[in-house]
Scaffold this motif. Structure first.
Motif, PDB file in Angstrom:
ATOM      1  N   GLY A  72     -73.542 -85.273   4.182  1.00  0.00           N
ATOM      2  CA  GLY A  72     -73.054 -84.603   5.547  1.00  0.00           C
ATOM      3  C   GLY A  72     -72.170 -85.423   6.418  1.00  0.00           C
ATOM      4  O   GLY A  72     -72.138 -85.154   7.476  1.00  0.00           O
ATOM      5  N   ASP A  73     -71.956 -86.714   6.035  1.00  0.00           N
ATOM      6  CA  ASP A  73     -71.143 -87.722   6.803  1.00  0.00           C
ATOM      7  C   ASP A  73     -69.632 -87.413   6.816  1.00  0.00           C
ATOM      8  O   ASP A  73     -69.067 -86.714   5.735  1.00  0.00           O
ATOM      9  CB  ASP A  73     -71.390 -89.215   6.213  1.00  0.00           C
ATOM     10  CG  ASP A  73     -71.191 -90.188   7.089  1.00  0.00           C
ATOM     11  OD1 ASP A  73     -71.296 -89.895   8.305  1.00  0.00           O
ATOM     12  OD2 ASP A  73     -70.657 -91.318   6.849  1.00  0.00           O
ATOM     13  N   GLY A  74     -68.976 -87.537   7.862  1.00  0.00           N
ATOM     14  CA  GLY A  74     -67.593 -87.220   8.036  1.00  0.00           C
ATOM     15  C   GLY A  74     -66.595 -87.806   6.920  1.00  0.00           C
ATOM     16  O   GLY A  74     -66.780 -89.306   6.410  1.00  0.00           O
ATOM     17  N   GLN A  75     -65.654 -87.201   6.582  1.00  0.00           N
ATOM     18  CA  GLN A  75     -64.795 -87.562   5.608  1.00  0.00           C
ATOM     19  C   GLN A  75     -65.195 -88.394   4.465  1.00  0.00           C
ATOM     20  O   GLN A  75     -64.963 -89.512   3.878  1.00  0.00           O
ATOM     21  CB  GLN A  75     -63.625 -88.551   6.268  1.00  0.00           C
ATOM     22  CG  GLN A  75     -62.519 -88.084   7.402  1.00  0.00           C
ATOM     23  CD  GLN A  75     -61.912 -88.653   7.898  1.00  0.00           C
ATOM     24  OE1 GLN A  75     -62.077 -89.716   8.565  1.00  0.00           O
ATOM     25  NE2 GLN A  75     -60.485 -88.761   7.256  1.00  0.00           N
ATOM     26  N   THR A  76     -66.282 -87.749   3.954  1.00  0.00           N
ATOM     27  CA  THR A  76     -67.122 -88.305   2.558  1.00  0.00           C
ATOM     28  C   THR A  76     -67.091 -87.260   1.703  1.00  0.00           C
ATOM     29  O   THR A  76     -67.945 -86.327   1.809  1.00  0.00           O
ATOM     30  CB  THR A  76     -68.656 -88.746   3.081  1.00  0.00           C
ATOM     31  OG1 THR A  76     -68.284 -89.670   4.126  1.00  0.00           O
ATOM     32  CG2 THR A  76     -68.991 -89.580   1.951  1.00  0.00           C
ATOM     33  N   ILE A  77     -66.453 -87.462   0.639  1.00  0.00           N
ATOM     34  CA  ILE A  77     -66.197 -86.585  -0.617  1.00  0.00           C
ATOM     35  C   ILE A  77     -66.584 -87.271  -1.796  1.00  0.00           C
ATOM     36  O   ILE A  77     -66.767 -88.536  -1.895  1.00  0.00           O
ATOM     37  CB  ILE A  77     -65.039 -85.834  -0.839  1.00  0.00           C
ATOM     38  CG1 ILE A  77     -64.039 -86.756  -1.048  1.00  0.00           C
ATOM     39  CG2 ILE A  77     -64.857 -85.036   0.541  1.00  0.00           C
ATOM     40  CD1 ILE A  77     -62.618 -85.955  -1.279  1.00  0.00           C
ATOM     41  N   ARG A  78     -66.836 -86.805  -3.111  1.00  0.00           N
ATOM     42  CA  ARG A  78     -66.961 -87.265  -4.256  1.00  0.00           C
ATOM     43  C   ARG A  78     -65.383 -88.030  -4.707  1.00  0.00           C
ATOM     44  O   ARG A  78     -64.790 -87.197  -5.386  1.00  0.00           O
ATOM     45  CB  ARG A  78     -67.385 -86.412  -5.192  1.00  0.00           C
ATOM     46  CG  ARG A  78     -68.920 -85.939  -4.817  1.00  0.00           C
ATOM     47  CD  ARG A  78     -69.180 -84.758  -6.004  1.00  0.00           C
ATOM     48  NE  ARG A  78     -70.487 -84.036  -5.356  1.00  0.00           N
ATOM     49  CZ  ARG A  78     -71.149 -83.273  -6.263  1.00  0.00           C
ATOM     50  NH1 ARG A  78     -70.716 -82.869  -7.387  1.00  0.00           N
ATOM     51  NH2 ARG A  78     -72.160 -82.504  -5.486  1.00  0.00           N
ATOM     52  N   GLN A  79     -65.416 -89.281  -4.365  1.00  0.00           N
ATOM     53  CA  GLN A  79     -63.912 -89.763  -4.817  1.00  0.00           C
ATOM     54  C   GLN A  79     -63.777 -90.485  -6.024  1.00  0.00           C
ATOM     55  O   GLN A  79     -62.530 -90.483  -6.854  1.00  0.00           O
ATOM     56  CB  GLN A  79     -63.517 -90.702  -3.750  1.00  0.00           C
ATOM     57  CG  GLN A  79     -63.410 -90.252  -2.362  1.00  0.00           C
ATOM     58  CD  GLN A  79     -62.727 -91.140  -1.214  1.00  0.00           C
ATOM     59  OE1 GLN A  79     -62.839 -90.716  -0.234  1.00  0.00           O
ATOM     60  NE2 GLN A  79     -62.378 -92.415  -1.738  1.00  0.00           N
ATOM     61  N   GLU A  80     -65.068 -90.969  -6.804  1.00  0.00           N
ATOM     62  CA  GLU A  80     -65.021 -91.480  -8.121  1.00  0.00           C
ATOM     63  C   GLU A  80     -64.283 -90.359  -9.087  1.00  0.00           C
ATOM     64  O   GLU A  80     -64.978 -89.197  -9.160  1.00  0.00           O
ATOM     65  CB  GLU A  80     -66.019 -92.015  -8.362  1.00  0.00           C
ATOM     66  CG  GLU A  80     -66.327 -93.231  -7.658  1.00  0.00           C
ATOM     67  CD  GLU A  80     -67.728 -94.155  -8.290  1.00  0.00           C
ATOM     68  OE1 GLU A  80     -68.602 -93.508  -8.998  1.00  0.00           O
ATOM     69  OE2 GLU A  80     -67.939 -95.244  -7.811  1.00  0.00           O
ATOM     70  N   ASN A  81     -63.372 -90.865  -9.772  1.00  0.00           N
ATOM     71  CA  ASN A  81     -63.016 -90.104 -11.185  1.00  0.00           C
ATOM     72  C   ASN A  81     -62.383 -88.616 -10.612  1.00  0.00           C
ATOM     73  O   ASN A  81     -62.351 -87.544 -11.280  1.00  0.00           O
ATOM     74  CB  ASN A  81     -64.063 -89.699 -12.011  1.00  0.00           C
ATOM     75  CG  ASN A  81     -64.944 -91.056 -12.644  1.00  0.00           C
ATOM     76  OD1 ASN A  81     -64.144 -91.951 -13.034  1.00  0.00           O
ATOM     77  ND2 ASN A  81     -66.063 -90.931 -12.526  1.00  0.00           N
TER      78      ASN A  81
END
Length: 577
Positions: free
Chosen positions: A114-123
């Motif tokens: 739930g932190d801002g601008q935090t998504i699953r970016q790896e791969n």
């Protein structure tokens, strides 16, 4: 001395990029990527560009990489910013262009919390990426430093290899982000660099004998060339092969191959025989090289009238089987393979198959010229005029859909380099890619021909301070997606105009005013012709220019279909083959 981020993982990246030949860096604004921004921007050996729109920024970098033949990084902050790079990543993937994506990230422990601008970016690009890695921001051991170094070298070598393409570095950063230190700039020498040597495979004696036997027993040989950069050596080799009467060399403008002995305008030529003696042009041996082929007609034809042998030349996508007949994939660069084909021991002139192709091309070219003498004002007449107006020794960029197809109906312009995003054939990013090419190219003129939907879709390409004064745009506004007035299907549905053609009455004038782009408008051939000199005039510190040419989309579609019918050769002369 210069200021760099205190994070020594970033310092490693900057030092390695210099050794790998990186010259240009594109940034999308943000905050999480601050360690990367301050480190690259404060190093005068990199030329940095700021492009606010992420989708546009990635296409800018792609165009720069294409023009400069160097890897070009595009760098963004964390979160959804990264996802906007995907269209350019997929284009680079299918064209083997070294686009280097660097994403700042939040610490991994905060993913899905739930932190801002935090998504699953790896791969995140796993289906269209050649290599990816996540780096340590501040290695705390020799092993972690070693990991960063070898990962950077491995990924960068993968990007640059002949069958390489886009790669992704993910960089999780903890705060503080803006803290810097003074550091002496290291040498850009390759010392300490792990290099992957580019070795060109060689054919064995037995392989050469087998290929030579197939060639000598194939009376009808067709060499089909798709998209590739200018290659004068290859051009000369193909000219020599085209002297063989049994060889037809068929190219598209985006192959950047030009000679009177080649068949250039595929759709213009093969329309005559698709329903009249199609078997007359069926090859025994099909040799393909280069990237994407635009013509759907030649693809459909060769999938029906399959060759006995089909050789794919080159290391990129070795098992691509566009024509459903692949018999041999030969991972050798085209120049080297054609050197082999020009050796002694190959039987020449065993048929007149190549002459048959060339004669039909010559006849349709005559019909083409006759039709243009009286064609009404339309997209077709406009293309005839503006292609003739493109200056010699310049670069010509083309958007997709109807624009690239119209351009393929006209013989290539000598001394012109042709560019188009044919990896995925999308309209997104066409303008941005063209401008990216122009930015890092020399001072010659860069002309971009685009349709209205492509232009509006990528209008943020003008939202920056880097557009060079040598960039010119012919915008053909026919009130919607012209391609859907041409292809069968959309107009047979009640929703054709609204959902497929997407008809509109918009103009680019306000967009040009907003982004300080010189604007011209034309509604006739005379108005276009009367403004060309001023349109192409370049003054110091001038802005780029757009000339918006208004045509009737419905009328243009009907004229094109009439053109394809009227330029057919009704009675095809049959040579003794």
């Amino acid at each position: 001395m210069g200021k760099v981020s205190e994070k020594n993982g970033v310092q490693q990246l900057v030092d390695s990029f210099l050794k790998h030949g990186v010259k240009y860096v594109v940034f999308s604004p943000g905050s999480r990527n601050a360690p990367l921004v301050v480190s690259f921007a404060n190093d005068e050996r990199f030329k940095c560009y700021v492009i606010p729109d992420e989708r546009s920024a990635a296409f800018y970098a792609l165009g720069m990489a294409e023009q400069s033949s160097t890897p070009v990084p595009v760098i963004c902050t964390s979160g959804s910013a990264l996802l906007n790079y995907y269209p350019a990543v997929s284009e680079a993937f299918y064209r083997n262009i070294p686009l280097i994506v660097i994403s700042a990230d939040r610490p991994s422990e905060w993913t899905d919390q739930g932190d801002g601008q935090t998504i699953r970016q790896e791969n995140v690009f796993q289906n269209h990426i050649c290599a990816s890695t996540t780096l340590f921001e501040s290695p705390i051991s020799e092993d972690q430093s070693w990991f960063n170094k070898r990962s950077i070298d491995e990924v960068m070598n993968t990007a640059k290899y002949p069958n390489g393409g886009p790669v992704h570095f993910n960089f999780p950063f903890t705060e503080p982000l803006y803290k810097t230190i003074e550091k002496e700039s290291p040498s850009a020498s390759s010392k300490g660099l792990t290099e992957l040597m580019n070795l060109n495979p060689q054919l064995s004696t037995s392989q050469k004998e087998e290929l030579r036997e197939i060639w000598n027993n194939s009376p009808r040989k067709l060499i089909l060339c798709g998209q590739m950069p200018n290659n004068s050596y290859l051009n000369e080799q193909l000219k020599n092969l085209a002297n063989d009467k049994s060889v037809a060399v068929v190219v598209e403008n985006t192959s950047n191959l030009q000679d009177r002995s080649f068949i250039h305008c595929i759709d213009r030529t093969i329309t005559s025989f698709l329903e009249n003696n199609p078997e007359l042009y069926q090859p025994d041996l099909l040799i393909t090289m280069g990237g994407a082929v635009i013509s759907k007609k030649i693809k459909k034809y060769l999938r029906i009238f399959k060759p006995k042998h089909n050789w794919k030349i080159g290391q990129e996508f070795p098992f691509i089987d566009t024509y459903q007949s692949l018999t041999k994939s030969i991972p050798i660069q085209p120049n080297s393979f054609l050197d082999f084909l020009l050796e002694d021991g190959f039987t020449r002139d065993i048929s007149r198959y190549g002459e048959q192709w060339k004669q039909l091309d010559y006849l349709t070219q005559g019909n083409h010229m006759m039709y243009l003498e009286s064609v009404p004002y339309s997209d077709l007449s406009v293309f005839s005029l503006i292609l003739d107006a493109v200056p010699d020794q310049s670069d010509l960029h083309l958007s997709n859909s109807s624009v690239i197809r119209y351009a393929q109906l006209f013989d290539p312009i000598k001394s012109i380099n042709y560019y188009c995003n044919r990896g995925t054939s999308g309209i997104d990013g066409s303008t941005s890619t063209a401008i990216g090419n122009a930015i890092v190219g020399d001072n010659k003129l860069h002309t971009f021909i685009t349709g209205d939907i492509s232009f509006f879709y990528d209008s943020n390409a003008f939202w920056n301070n880097h557009i060079p004064s040598n960039f010119r745009v012919f915008l053909i506004n026919n009130g919607g997606g012209g391609i859907f007035n041409i292809i069968p299907g959309p107009q047979s549905t009640p929703q054709g105009d609204e959902f497929f053609v997407a008809k509109h009455s918009f103009s680019a004038k306000s967009i040009c005013e907003a982004f300080n782009v010189n604007y011209y408008a034309a509604n006739s051939m005379q108005e276009i012709d009367g403004q060309l000199d001023k349109f192409y005039e370049i003054q110091s510190n001038d802005r780029p220019a757009v000339i918006e040419i208004f045509t009737d989309g419905d009328k243009s579609g009907k004229i094109l279909l009439d053109y394809l019918e009227k330029t057919k050769v009704k009675d095809i002369p049959v040579l003794e083959i």
